[in-house]
Design a protein around this motif. Structure first.
Motif, short mmCIF file in Angstrom:
data_model
loop_
_atom_site.label_atom_id
_atom_site.label_comp_id
_atom_site.label_asym_id
_atom_site.label_seq_id
_atom_site.Cartn_x
_atom_site.Cartn_y
_atom_site.Cartn_z
N LEU A 68 13.78 -40.94 -55.95
CA LEU A 68 13.89 -39.85 -54.97
C LEU A 68 12.61 -39.03 -55.09
N LYS A 69 11.93 -38.87 -53.97
CA LYS A 69 10.59 -38.29 -54.07
C LYS A 69 10.39 -37.11 -53.12
N GLY A 70 9.86 -36.03 -53.65
CA GLY A 70 9.44 -34.91 -52.81
C GLY A 70 8.08 -35.22 -52.22
N PRO A 71 7.64 -34.44 -51.21
CA PRO A 71 6.34 -34.71 -50.60
C PRO A 71 5.18 -34.39 -51.53
N VAL A 72 4.09 -35.09 -51.36
CA VAL A 72 2.90 -34.78 -52.16
C VAL A 72 1.70 -34.51 -51.23
N THR A 73 0.83 -33.66 -51.72
CA THR A 73 -0.33 -33.24 -50.91
C THR A 73 -1.44 -34.28 -51.02
N THR A 74 -2.10 -34.54 -49.89
CA THR A 74 -3.29 -35.40 -49.89
C THR A 74 -4.45 -34.61 -49.30
N PRO A 75 -5.58 -34.54 -50.01
CA PRO A 75 -6.72 -33.80 -49.44
C PRO A 75 -7.19 -34.44 -48.13
N VAL A 83 -1.49 -40.45 -52.39
CA VAL A 83 -0.56 -40.93 -53.42
C VAL A 83 0.56 -41.74 -52.75
N ASN A 84 0.96 -41.32 -51.56
CA ASN A 84 2.01 -42.04 -50.85
C ASN A 84 1.58 -43.46 -50.53
N VAL A 85 0.35 -43.58 -50.02
CA VAL A 85 -0.16 -44.92 -49.69
C VAL A 85 -0.24 -45.76 -50.97
N GLY A 243 13.17 -31.52 -35.41
CA GLY A 243 11.99 -31.27 -36.26
C GLY A 243 12.06 -31.95 -37.60
N LEU A 244 10.98 -31.74 -38.35
CA LEU A 244 10.80 -32.44 -39.63
C LEU A 244 11.81 -32.01 -40.69
N GLY A 245 12.43 -30.87 -40.49
CA GLY A 245 13.42 -30.40 -41.47
C GLY A 245 14.73 -31.18 -41.44
N PHE A 259 13.15 -42.94 -51.73
CA PHE A 259 13.72 -42.13 -50.66
C PHE A 259 12.99 -40.81 -50.58
N GLU A 260 12.50 -40.47 -49.41
CA GLU A 260 11.72 -39.23 -49.24
C GLU A 260 11.84 -38.78 -47.78
N ALA A 261 11.65 -37.47 -47.57
CA ALA A 261 11.67 -36.96 -46.20
C ALA A 261 10.43 -37.43 -45.45
N VAL A 262 10.46 -37.32 -44.13
CA VAL A 262 9.28 -37.66 -43.33
C VAL A 262 8.22 -36.57 -43.48
N HIS A 263 8.67 -35.34 -43.70
CA HIS A 263 7.73 -34.21 -43.72
C HIS A 263 6.81 -34.23 -44.95
N GLY A 264 5.77 -33.41 -44.89
CA GLY A 264 4.83 -33.31 -45.98
C GLY A 264 5.13 -32.12 -46.88
N SER A 265 4.12 -31.70 -47.64
CA SER A 265 4.32 -30.68 -48.67
C SER A 265 4.28 -29.25 -48.10
N ALA A 266 4.07 -29.13 -46.79
CA ALA A 266 4.12 -27.83 -46.08
C ALA A 266 3.51 -26.68 -46.87
N PRO A 267 2.20 -26.76 -47.17
CA PRO A 267 1.59 -25.69 -48.00
C PRO A 267 1.73 -24.31 -47.37
N ASP A 268 1.88 -24.26 -46.03
CA ASP A 268 1.99 -22.95 -45.36
C ASP A 268 3.25 -22.19 -45.76
N ILE A 269 4.30 -22.88 -46.22
CA ILE A 269 5.53 -22.16 -46.57
C ILE A 269 5.94 -22.40 -48.03
N ALA A 270 5.06 -23.06 -48.79
CA ALA A 270 5.41 -23.41 -50.17
C ALA A 270 5.59 -22.17 -51.04
N ALA A 275 11.84 -23.22 -47.15
CA ALA A 275 11.81 -24.58 -46.57
C ALA A 275 13.22 -25.09 -46.36
N ASN A 276 13.36 -25.92 -45.35
CA ASN A 276 14.66 -26.56 -45.10
C ASN A 276 14.78 -27.78 -46.02
N PRO A 277 15.75 -27.80 -46.92
CA PRO A 277 15.87 -28.94 -47.83
C PRO A 277 16.66 -30.10 -47.22
P1 NAD Z 1 3.93 -31.05 -43.08
O1 NAD Z 1 5.04 -31.99 -42.73
O2 NAD Z 1 3.81 -30.68 -44.50
O3 NAD Z 1 4.09 -29.71 -42.23
C1 NAD Z 1 4.03 -29.66 -40.81
C2 NAD Z 1 4.74 -28.39 -40.31
O4 NAD Z 1 6.15 -28.54 -40.49
C3 NAD Z 1 4.35 -27.15 -41.11
O5 NAD Z 1 4.32 -26.06 -40.23
C4 NAD Z 1 5.47 -26.97 -42.10
O6 NAD Z 1 5.71 -25.64 -42.51
C5 NAD Z 1 6.67 -27.53 -41.35
N1 NAD Z 1 7.64 -28.16 -42.26
C6 NAD Z 1 7.49 -29.34 -42.90
N2 NAD Z 1 8.56 -29.59 -43.66
C7 NAD Z 1 9.40 -28.53 -43.50
C8 NAD Z 1 10.67 -28.20 -44.05
N3 NAD Z 1 11.29 -29.00 -44.92
N4 NAD Z 1 11.24 -27.04 -43.68
C9 NAD Z 1 10.64 -26.21 -42.81
N5 NAD Z 1 9.43 -26.48 -42.25
C10 NAD Z 1 8.82 -27.63 -42.60
O7 NAD Z 1 2.60 -31.71 -42.55
P2 NAD Z 1 1.07 -31.32 -42.81
O8 NAD Z 1 0.93 -29.84 -42.83
O9 NAD Z 1 0.33 -32.11 -41.81
O10 NAD Z 1 0.73 -31.90 -44.24
C11 NAD Z 1 0.71 -31.12 -45.43
C12 NAD Z 1 0.43 -32.04 -46.62
O11 NAD Z 1 1.52 -32.95 -46.80
C13 NAD Z 1 -0.82 -32.90 -46.46
O12 NAD Z 1 -1.49 -32.91 -47.70
C14 NAD Z 1 -0.28 -34.27 -46.13
O13 NAD Z 1 -1.13 -35.30 -46.56
C15 NAD Z 1 1.00 -34.28 -46.93
N6 NAD Z 1 2.04 -35.22 -46.42
C16 NAD Z 1 2.81 -35.82 -47.36
C17 NAD Z 1 3.84 -36.64 -46.97
C18 NAD Z 1 4.69 -37.29 -48.03
O14 NAD Z 1 4.53 -36.97 -49.21
N7 NAD Z 1 5.56 -38.22 -47.68
C19 NAD Z 1 4.10 -36.84 -45.60
C20 NAD Z 1 3.33 -36.17 -44.67
C21 NAD Z 1 2.29 -35.34 -45.09
#
Ligand code: NAD
Length: 335
Positions: A68-75, A83-85, A243-245, A259-270, A275-277
């Motif tokens: 079970l995996k949380g999202p990880v950041t990629t520069p 890391v995902n790839v 949405g991604l949540g 198993f992991e969500a489609v969304h990324g690490s959402a640094p804007d709300i970390a 965040a929606n779990p």
């Molecule tokens: P993102 O999915 O992290 O965020 C996109 C938007 O959706 C942001 O505004 C964010 O706040 C919002 N969002 C995402 N998940 C949310 C949640 N659970 N609840 C509420 N809002 C949510 O995409 P990004 O900003 O393009 O990418 C950020 C980082 O995540 C990058 O480093 C990228 O490479 C990485 N990434 C990782 C994965 C993974 O680990 N599987 C997948 C996609 C992106």
């Protein structure tokens, strides 16, 4: 003794918040589990590992087969390979399966979305083979192999059969990439004709297909794609249901599943506990089905649907004001 041993990668950004929430929900639902918690991503380096994908993390997934995996950041545009790839390639998790289904309580333009994106996870433009030919000229290699195209096609038709799905649509761009996407189509057609003629089969050029998807997703069932198109189409489909949540994901190989969500690490709300779990909790539900804990999966599904319908404890992405913790507590209270 714990019945299941599962590798848990908390991840970066909102990863630790949503993975703690998911772990709490799974345990509250009665999952007997020993978590093998290991890092990947920037957090691995922060914890003193010399690599964003430590060998210990890889070895644990190989040994225990479920992660079970949380999202990880990629520069972006620099730095280490995603890391995902790396995880998907090194563990040969060749099939990403991402169901997008309308939730009754989450109102969007459509009420009846029920699609599954099946994405080839190991090649295409994600081969990471880029080079500067001369200054100002870059090439990026798109790889398509018959082995991988046959493998993902067979996976998709087998999945359709097992899940009683009716139709597979391949989204492609073989009018332009005649050889690489052409091979993908040839393989999908062959598997359809020779092994699964009972499943309806369709092909659509991805640009026109995207337009048709946002006009009427009910015309589609399973969407089968190569790597990049699947990445993009997954987020498009997520948008159709709220949405991604609210969309889960899974990655399958012959030896392991992650198993992991489609969304990324959402640094804007970390780090804000907003965040929606749910997307990772839903991925956890897919994981429960994979490990044959169907009753537990159904219990969690009923609980989160009740919380969504009551509408009192929703996170900001679903127009509520609850924190990650409050939303999680509300689900646990329904179990
Ligand atoms: P993102 O999915 O992290 O965020 C996109 C938007 O959706 C942001 O505004 C964010 O706040 C919002 N969002 C995402 N998940 C949310 C949640 N659970 N609840 C509420 N809002 C949510 O995409 P990004 O900003 O393009 O990418 C950020 C980082 O995540 C990058 O480093 C990228 O490479 C990485 N990434 C990782 C994965 C993974 O680990 N599987 C997948 C996609 C992106």
């Amino acid at each position: 003794m714990a019945k299941h041993t599962i590798v848990l990668i908390p991840g970066d950004g909102i990863g630790p918040e949503v993975s703690t929430a998911t772990r709490r929900v799974l345990e509250a639902a009665g999952l007997s589990v020993e978590w093998v918690e290991l890092p990947a991503g920037a957090s691995a380096v922060e914890q003193g590992f010399d690599n964003v994908l430590p060998q210990r993390t890889l070895a644990a997934i190989q040994a225990h087969k479920v992660c079970l995996k949380g999202p990880v950041t990629t520069p972006i545009g620099k730095g280490f390979t995603s890391v995902n790839v790396q995880l998907r390639k090194k563990l040969n998790l060749y099939a990403a399966v991402r169901p997008t289904k309308s939730l009754e309580a989450v109102k969007t333009r459509f009420d009846n979305v029920d699609n599954v994106v099946i994405r080839e996870n190991t090649e295409g433009l994600y081969s990471g083979l880029e080079q500067e030919v001369v200054p100002g000229v870059i090439t990026s290699l798109k790889v398509a192999t018959e082995v991988a195209c046959m493998r993902i096609s067979r996976f998709a038709f087998r999945y359709a059969t097992r899940m009683q799905r009716k139709k597979i649509t391949v989204l492609h761009k073989a009018n332009i990439m005649k050889m690489s996407d052409g091979l993908f189509l040839t393989c999908a057609r062959r598997i359809h004709e020779e092994e699964y003629p009972n499943i309806q089969y369709d092909e659509m050029i991805i640009d026109a297909g995207s337009m048709r998807l946002v006009q009427d997703p009910s015309k589609f069932d399973i969407l089968l794609t190569e790597n990049l198109y699947g990445d993009v189409i997954s987020d498009l489909c997520a948008g159709l249901v709220g949405g991604l949540g609210v969309v889960p994901g899974s990655n399958f190989g012959d030896d392991a599943a992650m198993f992991e969500a489609v969304h990324g690490s959402a640094p804007d709300i970390a780090g804000k506990n907003i965040a929606n779990p749910l997307a990772l909790i839903m991925s956890g539900v897919l994981m429960l089905r994979h490990i044959h804990e169907d009753a537990m999966a159904a219990k969690i599904e009923t609980a989160y649907k009740q919380v969504l319908s009551e509408g009192k404890s929703l996170t900001a992405d679903l127009k509520g004001s609850a924190t990650t913790t409050q939303f999680t507590d509300a689900i646990i209270a329904k179990l």
